[in-house]
Scaffold this motif. Structure first.
Motif, PDB file in Angstrom:
ATOM      1  N   ASN A   1       1.268   5.792   0.066  1.00  0.00           N
ATOM      2  CA  ASN A   1       0.979   6.896   0.553  1.00  0.00           C
ATOM      3  C   ASN A   1       1.568   8.198   0.102  1.00  0.00           C
ATOM      4  O   ASN A   1       1.940   9.242   0.250  1.00  0.00           O
ATOM      5  CB  ASN A   1       1.167   7.208   2.208  1.00  0.00           C
ATOM      6  CG  ASN A   1       2.640   7.492   2.489  1.00  0.00           C
ATOM      7  OD1 ASN A   1       3.528   7.266   1.541  1.00  0.00           O
ATOM      8  ND2 ASN A   1       3.256   8.169   3.655  1.00  0.00           N
TER       9      ASN A   1
ATOM     10  N   ARG B   1      -2.456   3.243   2.290  1.00  0.00           N
ATOM     11  CA  ARG B   1      -3.803   2.784   2.144  1.00  0.00           C
ATOM     12  C   ARG B   1      -4.237   2.211   0.833  1.00  0.00           C
ATOM     13  O   ARG B   1      -3.935   3.046   0.057  1.00  0.00           O
ATOM     14  CB  ARG B   1      -4.848   3.671   2.926  1.00  0.00           C
ATOM     15  CG  ARG B   1      -4.905   4.866   2.202  1.00  0.00           C
ATOM     16  CD  ARG B   1      -5.818   5.872   3.043  1.00  0.00           C
ATOM     17  NE  ARG B   1      -5.011   6.311   4.287  1.00  0.00           N
ATOM     18  CZ  ARG B   1      -5.545   6.686   5.424  1.00  0.00           C
ATOM     19  NH1 ARG B   1      -6.725   7.034   5.632  1.00  0.00           N
ATOM     20  NH2 ARG B   1      -4.764   6.913   6.284  1.00  0.00           N
TER      21      ARG B   1
ATOM     22  N   LEU C   1      -9.470   1.921   8.681  1.00  0.00           N
ATOM     23  CA  LEU C   1      -9.013   3.130   8.972  1.00  0.00           C
ATOM     24  C   LEU C   1     -10.200   4.150   9.124  1.00  0.00           C
ATOM     25  O   LEU C   1     -10.948   4.181   8.442  1.00  0.00           O
ATOM     26  CB  LEU C   1      -8.038   3.816   8.001  1.00  0.00           C
ATOM     27  CG  LEU C   1      -6.768   2.689   7.867  1.00  0.00           C
ATOM     28  CD1 LEU C   1      -5.730   3.464   6.786  1.00  0.00           C
ATOM     29  CD2 LEU C   1      -6.102   2.734   9.093  1.00  0.00           C
TER      30      LEU C   1
ATOM     31  N   TYR D   1       0.940  -1.082  -0.245  1.00  0.00           N
ATOM     32  CA  TYR D   1       0.042   0.045  -0.008  1.00  0.00           C
ATOM     33  C   TYR D   1       0.845   1.125   0.043  1.00  0.00           C
ATOM     34  O   TYR D   1       1.901   1.543   0.593  1.00  0.00           O
ATOM     35  CB  TYR D   1      -0.845  -0.089   1.134  1.00  0.00           C
ATOM     36  CG  TYR D   1      -2.001  -1.104   1.142  1.00  0.00           C
ATOM     37  CD1 TYR D   1      -2.179  -1.789  -0.128  1.00  0.00           C
ATOM     38  CD2 TYR D   1      -2.921  -1.431   2.148  1.00  0.00           C
ATOM     39  CE1 TYR D   1      -3.301  -2.909  -0.275  1.00  0.00           C
ATOM     40  CE2 TYR D   1      -3.957  -2.270   2.215  1.00  0.00           C
ATOM     41  CZ  TYR D   1      -3.737  -2.837   0.980  1.00  0.00           C
ATOM     42  OH  TYR D   1      -5.020  -3.974   0.614  1.00  0.00           O
TER      43      TYR D   1
ATOM     44  N   THR E   1      -1.294   7.599   6.599  1.00  0.00           N
ATOM     45  CA  THR E   1      -0.585   6.506   6.371  1.00  0.00           C
ATOM     46  C   THR E   1      -1.104   5.565   4.992  1.00  0.00           C
ATOM     47  O   THR E   1      -2.190   5.815   4.531  1.00  0.00           O
ATOM     48  CB  THR E   1      -0.975   5.413   7.568  1.00  0.00           C
ATOM     49  OG1 THR E   1      -2.444   5.384   7.436  1.00  0.00           O
ATOM     50  CG2 THR E   1      -0.461   6.005   8.888  1.00  0.00           C
TER      51      THR E   1
ATOM     52  N   ASP F   1      -5.169  -0.442   5.812  1.00  0.00           N
ATOM     53  CA  ASP F   1      -3.680  -0.458   5.801  1.00  0.00           C
ATOM     54  C   ASP F   1      -3.346  -1.679   5.314  1.00  0.00           C
ATOM     55  O   ASP F   1      -3.793  -2.634   4.780  1.00  0.00           O
ATOM     56  CB  ASP F   1      -3.219   0.025   7.128  1.00  0.00           C
ATOM     57  CG  ASP F   1      -3.606  -0.881   8.259  1.00  0.00           C
ATOM     58  OD1 ASP F   1      -3.709  -2.225   7.631  1.00  0.00           O
ATOM     59  OD2 ASP F   1      -3.318  -0.800   9.265  1.00  0.00           O
ATOM     60  N   ASN F   2      -1.957  -1.828   5.300  1.00  0.00           N
ATOM     61  CA  ASN F   2      -1.114  -2.791   4.773  1.00  0.00           C
ATOM     62  C   ASN F   2      -1.531  -4.222   5.431  1.00  0.00           C
ATOM     63  O   ASN F   2      -1.144  -5.329   4.622  1.00  0.00           O
ATOM     64  CB  ASN F   2       0.559  -2.619   5.067  1.00  0.00           C
ATOM     65  CG  ASN F   2       0.916  -1.782   4.181  1.00  0.00           C
ATOM     66  OD1 ASN F   2       1.049  -2.197   2.903  1.00  0.00           O
ATOM     67  ND2 ASN F   2       1.829  -0.730   4.212  1.00  0.00           N
TER      68      ASN F   2
END
Length: 205
Positions: free
Chosen positions: A23, A47, A72, A21, A45, A66-67
Motif C-alpha cells: 500500500n 492490494r 475488495l 501486497y 489496504t 488483498d494479501n
C-alpha cells in the motif's frame, strides 16, 4: 501489478506486489528525475489487481485483491498536493461489488469501473459502477440490457469523451473474446461493438 497515473507534472505509482501486497507508492518527477513517497497514513489496504484513474486533482484507486486473495470493494482518493488520503464509500447499497482485474476510466466527472473477477460466488462479472469522488457516491451501470457485454476479465476499456468502450478479455470458461460494448453513462445504456467483420481483431485477453 501496481497502477500508475499521470497528473500533468508527476507520475504516481501505487500498490502492487513485491513478495507481498503493497500500500505504498511514489511520485516521480521526470523534470528533476526525482522521487517523493506517497503517504501511508489513511492509505487503502495493500492490494494488487486494482485500478487507478486521475481526476484532474485526485488519484482514485479502487478494488483489487488483498494479501489473502480476497476481492475488495473499497479504495482511496489521493491528493498529491497535500500528500493525503481519503477513503471511497463502500457502505452504500449502490457500491460496486468487490472485484479485481476489472477496468476503470475517468469521464471528467465520474469513474466508471466495469467487469473483472470475484472468486466468491459471482465469479466473472458484467456489472459495474459510476463513482463520483465529489459526493463520494456510487450509481450502478446497466447490466440487464441485452446489449450489455458478457461477463469477463482481462479486457480493456477507454473513454472517448462520450462513451466507454470495453473490448476483449476472457470469460468464465477461459474462452478468449473478440466482443465488447459501448457504454453511455448519460443514458446508462450499452451498444455492442462489431465482431462479425472480417477486420475484427482475433479474440484475446
Amino acid at each position: 501489478n501496481h497502477t500508475a497515473v499521470w497528473t500533468g507534472s508527476v507520475m504516481i505509482v501505487w500498490g502492487g506486489y513485491s513478495g507481498g501486497y503493497l500500500n505504498t507508492g511514489g511520485r516521480y518527477n521526470p523534470s528533476t528525475n526525482s522521487w517523493q513517497p506517497t503517504s501511508i497514513y489513511n492509505a487503502p489496504t495493500a492490494r494488487s489487481g486494482h485500478t487507478a484513474v486521475w481526476t484532474g486533482s485526485l488519484m482514485v484507486v479502487w478494488g483489487g485483491y488483498d494479501n489473502n486473495g480476497n476481492p475488495l470493494n473499497r479504495g482511496g482518493r489521493y491528493n498529491p498536493s497535500t500528500d493525503t488520503w481519503q477513503s471511497t464509500n463502500y457502505t452504500s447499497t449502490n457500491t460496486t461489488t468487490a472485484r479485481g482485474n476489472h477496468t476503470a476510466v475517468w469521464t471528467g466527472s465520474v469513474m466508471i469501473v466495469w467487469g473483472g473477477w470475484n472468486k466468491y460466488g459471482s465469479g466473472y462479472v458484467n456489472t459495474g459502477g459510476r463513482y463520483n469522488p465529489s459526493t463520494d457516491s456510487w450509481q450502478p451501470t446497466n447490466y440487464t440490457s441485452t446489449n450489455t457485454p458478457t461477463a469477463r476479465s482481462g479486457h480493456t476499456a477507454v473513454w472517448t469523451g462520450s462513451v466507454m468502450v470495453v473490448w476483449g478479455g476472457a470469460d468464465k470458461d477461459l474462452n478468449y473474446l473478440n466482443t465488447g460494448g459501448r457504454y453511455n453513462p448519460s443514458t446508462n445504456s450499452w451498444q455492442p461493438t462489431n465482431y462479425t467483420s472480417t477486420n475484427t481483431p482475433t479474440a484475446r485477453s
